[in-house]
Enzyme design. Structure first.
Site, PDB file in Angstrom:
ATOM      1  N   PHE A 133     -34.856  -1.665  -4.719  1.00 45.78           N
ATOM      2  CA  PHE A 133     -34.730  -1.579  -6.166  1.00 45.78           C
ATOM      3  C   PHE A 133     -33.357  -1.019  -6.556  1.00 45.78           C
ATOM      4  O   PHE A 133     -32.939   0.024  -6.066  1.00 45.78           O
ATOM      5  CB  PHE A 133     -35.840  -0.681  -6.727  1.00 45.78           C
ATOM      6  CG  PHE A 133     -35.750  -0.453  -8.212  1.00 45.78           C
ATOM      7  CD1 PHE A 133     -35.950  -1.498  -9.097  1.00 45.78           C
ATOM      8  CD2 PHE A 133     -35.452   0.807  -8.719  1.00 45.78           C
ATOM      9  CE1 PHE A 133     -35.859  -1.298 -10.466  1.00 45.78           C
ATOM     10  CE2 PHE A 133     -35.363   1.022 -10.092  1.00 45.78           C
ATOM     11  CZ  PHE A 133     -35.575  -0.044 -10.960  1.00 45.78           C
ATOM     12  N   GLN A 134     -32.649  -1.733  -7.400  1.00 50.52           N
ATOM     13  CA  GLN A 134     -31.322  -1.376  -7.889  1.00 50.52           C
ATOM     14  C   GLN A 134     -30.297  -1.224  -6.768  1.00 50.52           C
ATOM     15  O   GLN A 134     -29.370  -0.422  -6.869  1.00 50.52           O
ATOM     16  CB  GLN A 134     -31.370  -0.104  -8.748  1.00 50.52           C
ATOM     17  CG  GLN A 134     -32.072  -0.322 -10.089  1.00 50.52           C
ATOM     18  CD  GLN A 134     -31.877   0.791 -11.083  1.00 50.52           C
ATOM     19  OE1 GLN A 134     -31.685   1.955 -10.700  1.00 50.52           O
ATOM     20  NE2 GLN A 134     -31.939   0.470 -12.368  1.00 50.52           N
ATOM     21  N   MET A 495      -7.482 -14.372 -32.262  1.00 55.87           N
ATOM     22  CA  MET A 495      -6.561 -15.073 -31.368  1.00 55.87           C
ATOM     23  C   MET A 495      -7.148 -16.401 -30.909  1.00 55.87           C
ATOM     24  O   MET A 495      -6.429 -17.399 -30.764  1.00 55.87           O
ATOM     25  CB  MET A 495      -6.221 -14.190 -30.164  1.00 55.87           C
ATOM     26  CG  MET A 495      -5.049 -14.711 -29.337  1.00 55.87           C
ATOM     27  SD  MET A 495      -3.491 -14.772 -30.269  1.00 55.87           S
ATOM     28  CE  MET A 495      -2.956 -13.059 -30.152  1.00 55.87           C
TER      29      MET A 495
END
Length: 582
Positions: A133-134, A495
Site C-alpha cells: 500500500f502506497q 499564452m
C-alpha cells in the site's frame, strides 16, 4: 532525543561518542547540524516516525515546520526559500502519491539549478518490491531530475547520507537531491554517531576546479579588443553571488548587459548599460544587440532555446566566451572560442584582478550609441489609458509602488510582462524559468516570506495558473504570511491563447477559462484572507496601494484586457532579429 552539543571527535582509529536513538531522531539531529531551521511538508503513514521526531524538534524550539496543503506546494515553497536566501531548501513527503506529488517541484528545481534536499517516507524494508500500500519507487522515478539520491536501508547511514546530500545539493552547480527512508528505518533504535557538515564526501566527489589563468587571460584579450561586446548573464551569476563583480567589469569596459529570465536581478536594470532580458519575449534592443555584437560574453547561462531562437542565427557575428561551472554546458548548444570553467564568482574576480593589471580604455562608445538609438526607437509598449485595464499597467504600477519587493511569478503572459517591466535586485526575482511550472508562484512566495518575514513579498499570478495550487491559501492563512497575490486576470490561458491566435488560425481549443472560473474574492475570504477586485483604471493604484499597506495577506484580482498579446515576440523557428510586435 535531539542533541544539544557536538560530541568530541575521535581519530579514525578510535570511536566517536554514540547516542542511542531512533533513525527518525537521528535524521532530525543531522538536519539541525546542517543549519536547517525550516521544513515544508505534509505527513502520511510511511513518514509518521519522522513526523514524530519533527514534533519533538518543534517542542524544543529549533525547528519550524510549515504544513502545506499539497506536496507540490511544499517543493515550490522550499524552492522559493532557497532562491531568496541561497540556503538549501528542505521538504518532506510521504510514500506513494505523497512522493509522486513532489516530482514537478523537484524537476522545477533541477531545471533552474536550485539546491533542495527532498526527504520521502517509504514502506518498511520487508515490503519494498511487493506492491505494498502506497509503495512507489520514487528513487527510480526521480533519477533523471536529481543530482543524486539514496534509499537508506540502515539507520546508521543516515548521518552520512544527510552530510553528502547537503554537500552535493549546494556545491558546484546547485540542484535537488532525494533521500528515501523506509518507515522501519525511521523507527529502528541504534547507536547514532553524528557527522558534521563537510566532514564526509561521496566516493568520486570533486569540488569544481579553479579557473585556469590561461583561459582568464584569453577571455580578457578578446574583451579588450572587442568593439561591440555584450554580456549575456544567466542564473549562475545569482547563485554564485557575483553581481557586484559583474557590475565592476561592465562599468570598467562599458559593456552592455542582457540577462536571461533566470539572470534577472544580476545587474541593475536601471543602469544605462542594461538592455533588459533577451530572447522570445525579451526587449527589442536586447535581441538586436545580441544579433549585432562582435563578442558575446556568456556568464552562468546555458544558451536555452527560449533565449537563442533559431540557434544557427544566434549571435551570428560574435566570437563567444563562456564562463560556466558545469562542464556539460560547454559547447553543448553553441561552440565557443574561449571557455572558462569554474565557479563564475571566482572566475569574474580573477578576470577583474587581471584587468586591473592592464591599462585599457573602453572602445564601445559607438556601440553604446547604437544601442541607445534602439532603446529610443523600439521601447517596451506604453499602454494607452483608455478602455479596459492593460496588463502592462498593473506591472508598471507595482514597479512604482513596491520597488524593493521580492517577486515570485507563475508562468505565462503575466510572467513575461513582469520580466519586462519589473526591476529587481539579486535574489528578488523568483520564477520557474526552465520547466515553466504553472502554480509555482504562490507557494514559492510562501517560502520567501517564511525565510524573510520582514521583506515585502508579491506573487504575480495568472487566473489559470493560480488555480494549479490555489489550496495553498490555507497555508498562507494558517501561518498568517503577510504576502500579496496579484492575479492578472484576462479569463484565458493567456499564452496558449496568444499562440492559438498567432499560429493556429484563432482556433481557441481548451484555453478559455471564463466558464468555471471561481469568484476569487469569495474564495480568498473563505480561507480567511482579504480579497480585493479591481476592474476600473481609477481604482488600480489606490487599491493596489491599499493591498500593499495591509498588515496581512491579500489576494487582488485585477480584471484586464482579454485580447492583449505579449510583445515583442520571436516566433518559433525565427532568429532573434525577426521579432513581431515591435
Amino acid at each position: 532525543m535531539t542533541l544539544t552539543s557536538t560530541p568530541n571527535q575521535i581519530e579514525d582509529s578510535g570511536t566517536q561518542t554514540q547516542y542511542e536513538m531512533s533513525g527518525a531522531d537521528a535524521l532530525m539531529d543531522s538536519l539541525r547540524r546542517h543549519g536547517v531551521d525550516t521544513i515544508f511538508g505534509y505527513p502520511g503513514g510511511a513518514i509518521l516516525p519522522i513526523y514524530d521526531a519533527v514534533f519533538k524538534a518543534e517542542q524544543e524550539g529549533w525547528l519550524k515546520h510549515i504544513l502545506v496543503r499539497h506536496e507540490q506546494g511544499g517543493t515550490h515553497a522550499a524552492d522559493g526559500f532557497a532562491r531568496a536566501t541561497g540556503k538549501v531548501g528542505v521538504c518532506f513527503g510521504t510514500s506513494g502519491p505523497g512522493a509522486t506529488n513532489l516530482v514537478t517541484g523537484i524537476a522545477t528545481a533541477q531545471m533552474d539549478s536550485v539546491p533542495l534536499v527532498v526527504i520521502t517516507g517509504q514502506v518498511p524494508r520487508p515490503a519494498i518490491g511487493t506492491d505494498a500500500f502506497q509503495e512507489t519507487d520514487i528513487f527510480g522515478i526521480t533519477l533523471p531530475i536529481v543530482k543524486h539520491s539514496w534509499v537508506v536501508r540502515d539507520p546508521s547511514e543516515i548521518a552520512k547520507v544527510v552530510a553528502q546530500a547537503f554537500l552535493i545539493a549546494s556545491s558546484g552547480r546547485p540542484g535537488p537531491v532525494l533521500i528515501d527512508i523506509p518507515k522501519d528505518v525511521g523507527q529502528e533504535m541504534f547507536k547514532y554517531v553524528p557527522v558534521e557538515p563537510g566532514s564526509i564526501k561521496p566516493l568520486g566527489f570533486e569540488l569544481p576546479f579553479a579557473p585556469e589563468h590561461k583561459a582568464i587571460s584569453s577571455a580578457l584579450d578578446l574583451i579588450e579588443n572587442a568593439e561591440q561586446p555584450l554580456l549575456y548573464v544567466g542564473g549562475g551569476v545569482i547563485s554564485s553571488g557575483a553581481h557586484e563583480t559583474l557590475a565592476a567589469i561592465a562599468n570598467r569596459y562599458q559593456i552592455p548587459v542582457t540577462t536571461t529570465l533566470m539572470g534577472k536581478g544580476a545587474f541593475d536594470e536601471r543602469d544605462p548599460l542594461s538592455v533588459g532580458m533577451l530572447g522570445m519575449h525579451g526587449t527589442a534592443y536586447a535581441n538586436f544587440a545580441v544579433t549585432e555584437c562582435d563578442l558575446l560574453i556568456a556568464i552562468g547561462a546555458r544558451f536555452d532555446d527560449r533565449v537563442t531562437g533559431k540557434l544557427d542565427t544566434f549571435a551570428p557575428k560574435a566570437k563567444v566566451i563562456h564562463f560556466e561551472i558545469d562542464p556539460a554546458e560547454i559547447n553543448k548548444n553553441r561552440v565557443v572560442e574561449v571557455s572558462v570553467l569554474g565557479d563564475v564568482g571566482i572566475s569574474l574576480v580573477k578576470l577583474l584582478d587581471l584587468s586591473n593589471q592592464r591599462k585599457t580604455n573602453p572602445r564601445t562608445s559607438q556601440w553604446l550609441n547604437k544601442i541607445k538609438n534602439w532603446k529610443n526607437n523600439f521601447p517596451l509598449i506604453t499602454p494607452p489609458k483608455e478602455g479596459e485595464i492593460y496588463p502592462q499597467e498593473v506591472l508598471i504600477a507595482l514597479r512604482d509602488l513596491a520597488q524593493d519587493a521580492y517577486i515570485t511569478t507563475d508562468v505565462g503572459q503575466h510572467q513575461m510582462w513582469a520580466a519586462q517591466y519589473l526591476l529587481n535586485g539579486p535574489r528578488q526575482w523568483i520564477s520557474s524559468a526552465g520547466l515553466g511550472t504553472m502554480g509555482f508562484g504562490m507557494p514559492a512566495a510562501m517560502g520567501v516570506k517564511v525565510a524573510l518575514p520582514k521583506e515585502k513579498v508579491i506573487c504575480i499570478a495568472g487566473d489559470a495558473s493560480i488555480l494549479m495550487n490555489i489550496q495553498e491559501l490555507g497555508t498562507i492563512a494558517q501561518y498568517k504570511l503577510n504576502l500579496k497575490v496579484i492575479i492578472i486576470n484576462n479569463h484565458w490561458q493567456g499564452m496558449v491563447r496568444q499562440w492559438q491566435e498567432s499560429f493556429y488560425d484563432e482556433r481557441y481549443s481548451a484555453s478559455n477559462m471564463s466558464v468555471g472560473e471561481p469568484d476569487f474574492i469569495s474564495l480568498s475570504k473563505a480561507f480567511g484572507i482579504e480579497g480585493i477586485v479591481i476592474s476600473e483604471r481609477e481604482n488600480l493604484i489606490p487599491q493596489l496601494q491599499k493591498a500593499l499597506e495591509n498588515e496581512g495577506p491579500v489576494l487582488v484580482n485585477v480584471n484586464v484586457r482579454k485580447g492583449e498579446n505579449c510583445y515583442p515576440m520571436v516566433p518559433p523557428g525565427k532568429s532573434n532579429a525577426e521579432m513581431v510586435g515591435i
